[in-house]
Write a protein that holds these residues in place. Structure first.
Motif, short mmCIF file in Angstrom:
data_model
loop_
_atom_site.label_atom_id
_atom_site.label_comp_id
_atom_site.label_asym_id
_atom_site.label_seq_id
_atom_site.Cartn_x
_atom_site.Cartn_y
_atom_site.Cartn_z
N ALA A 1 0.83 -1.21 0.00
CA ALA A 1 0.00 0.00 0.00
C ALA A 1 0.87 1.26 0.00
N ARG A 2 1.97 1.24 0.74
CA ARG A 2 2.89 2.38 0.72
C ARG A 2 3.47 2.59 -0.68
N ALA A 3 3.79 1.48 -1.36
CA ALA A 3 4.31 1.59 -2.72
C ALA A 3 3.26 2.18 -3.66
N GLN A 4 2.02 1.74 -3.52
CA GLN A 4 0.94 2.30 -4.34
C GLN A 4 0.77 3.79 -4.07
N ALA A 5 0.85 4.18 -2.80
CA ALA A 5 0.72 5.60 -2.46
C ALA A 5 1.88 6.40 -3.05
N ALA A 6 3.07 5.81 -3.07
CA ALA A 6 4.22 6.49 -3.66
C ALA A 6 4.04 6.66 -5.16
N VAL A 7 3.44 5.67 -5.83
CA VAL A 7 3.15 5.78 -7.25
C VAL A 7 2.13 6.89 -7.49
N ALA A 8 1.13 6.97 -6.63
CA ALA A 8 0.14 8.05 -6.74
C ALA A 8 0.82 9.41 -6.65
N PHE B 1 -4.24 5.29 -8.06
CA PHE B 1 -3.33 4.61 -7.14
C PHE B 1 -3.55 5.00 -5.69
N ALA B 2 -4.04 6.21 -5.45
CA ALA B 2 -4.42 6.56 -4.08
C ALA B 2 -5.58 5.68 -3.62
N ARG B 3 -6.57 5.50 -4.50
CA ARG B 3 -7.70 4.62 -4.18
C ARG B 3 -7.23 3.19 -3.98
N ASP B 4 -6.33 2.71 -4.86
CA ASP B 4 -5.86 1.33 -4.74
C ASP B 4 -5.10 1.11 -3.44
N ALA B 5 -4.32 2.12 -3.02
CA ALA B 5 -3.60 1.99 -1.74
C ALA B 5 -4.59 1.84 -0.59
N LEU C 1 4.94 -2.40 -9.94
CA LEU C 1 3.65 -2.77 -9.36
C LEU C 1 2.82 -3.71 -10.23
N VAL C 2 2.90 -3.54 -11.54
CA VAL C 2 1.96 -4.22 -12.43
C VAL C 2 1.97 -5.75 -12.30
N PRO C 3 3.12 -6.43 -12.16
CA PRO C 3 3.04 -7.89 -12.06
C PRO C 3 2.15 -8.38 -10.92
N CYS C 4 2.18 -7.71 -9.77
CA CYS C 4 1.33 -8.16 -8.66
C CYS C 4 -0.13 -8.01 -9.02
N TYR C 5 -0.52 -6.86 -9.55
CA TYR C 5 -1.90 -6.67 -10.01
C TYR C 5 -2.31 -7.78 -10.99
N TRP C 6 -1.48 -7.94 -12.01
CA TRP C 6 -1.83 -8.80 -13.14
C TRP C 6 -1.83 -10.27 -12.74
N PHE C 7 -0.79 -10.68 -12.02
CA PHE C 7 -0.69 -12.09 -11.63
C PHE C 7 -1.84 -12.49 -10.70
N TYR C 8 -2.15 -11.67 -9.71
CA TYR C 8 -3.22 -12.02 -8.79
C TYR C 8 -4.57 -12.06 -9.50
N ALA C 9 -4.78 -11.14 -10.43
CA ALA C 9 -6.03 -11.16 -11.18
C ALA C 9 -6.15 -12.44 -12.00
N ARG C 10 -5.07 -12.82 -12.66
CA ARG C 10 -5.11 -14.03 -13.49
C ARG C 10 -5.25 -15.29 -12.63
N ILE C 11 -4.53 -15.32 -11.51
CA ILE C 11 -4.64 -16.47 -10.60
C ILE C 11 -6.05 -16.57 -10.04
#
Length: 220
Positions: A53-60, A72-76, A133-143
């Motif tokens: 979540a901290r990483a997502q906030a940093a991307v925001a 990304f603020a919402r995603d965090a 960040l994208v691999p975590c989003y994408w991999f979890y969605a596909r899994i």
């Protein structure tokens, strides 16, 4: 013209296939995963998700336009509310409070992955941060989507699968991929983004494998 996500998948797709074939995920689906391995995973998630979540906030904070800032603020916030909330409930199913989980040290894979994400998203360019960040989003969605087709006879594992297979999570991942496709990047920027994505894809595999093996520190 092909989308950038297709170029990215050429780089990280092989790692995803290794994750999808991992015995941890096979055991989630058929219910044969040892509960202690799942418990290890949940405890490590209690360490990892706040840093995610901290990483997502940093991307925001580094995002180039208001829409990306909002995304990304919402995603965090959702990582803390939904995913971390799920972890707290799963810990309770094991008879643990979050404070109990935090007494267990973050393992090598967790510490390495968390540190790499937070550093890249805080100090890198927006493109590098998004790539991390994208691999975590994408991999979890596909899994989640793949496992939801059969779910699991174990209600605890089915609960986890339903969270990541749900339409809400699929839409969240799709928004991150849309941002990736829209990002104006030169050749050097694309190369750095792909490098960061491959590193975090490998950390994803390590995180699952560490749970399967119930990895701890080798000394100390």
């Amino acid at each position: 013209m092909s989308r950038f996500r297709e170029e990215l998948w050429q780089v990280v797709g092989g790692v995803y296939e290794q994750i999808a074939a991992h015995p941890f995920l096979a055991g989630l689906t058929d219910g044969s995963l040892p509960r202690e391995s799942f418990r290890h995973y949940v405890v490590q998630e209690a360490h990892f998700l706040p840093d995610y979540a901290r990483a997502q906030a940093a991307v925001a904070a580094r995002a180039p336009d208001p829409a990306a800032v909002q995304t990304f603020a919402r995603d965090a916030a959702m990582t803390v509310e939904v995913e971390h909330g799920l972890v707290v409930e799963l810990l309770a199913a094991f008879g643990l409070e979050e404070a109990d989980a935090r007494k267990v040290p973050a393992g090598p894979a967790t510490a390495g992955y968390s540190s790499y994400l937070v550093r890249t998203c805080s100090l890198g360019t927006f493109g590098e941060a998004l790539g991390a960040l994208v691999p975590c989003y994408w991999f979890y969605a596909r899994i989640g989507e793949a496992l939801l087709r059969s779910s699991s006879p174990d209600p605890l594992y089915a609960w986890w699968i339903e969270t990541y297979g749900a339409q809400a999570y699929q839409e969240t991942a799709a928004e991150a991929l849309d941002l990736l496709d829209e990002l104006p990047l030169g050749a050097d920027d694309r190369g750095r983004l792909l490098e960061k994505a491959l590193t975090t894809a490998r950390f994803e595999w390590m995180f699952w494998d560490a749970a399967w093996r119930r990895e701890g520190w080798p000394c100390g």
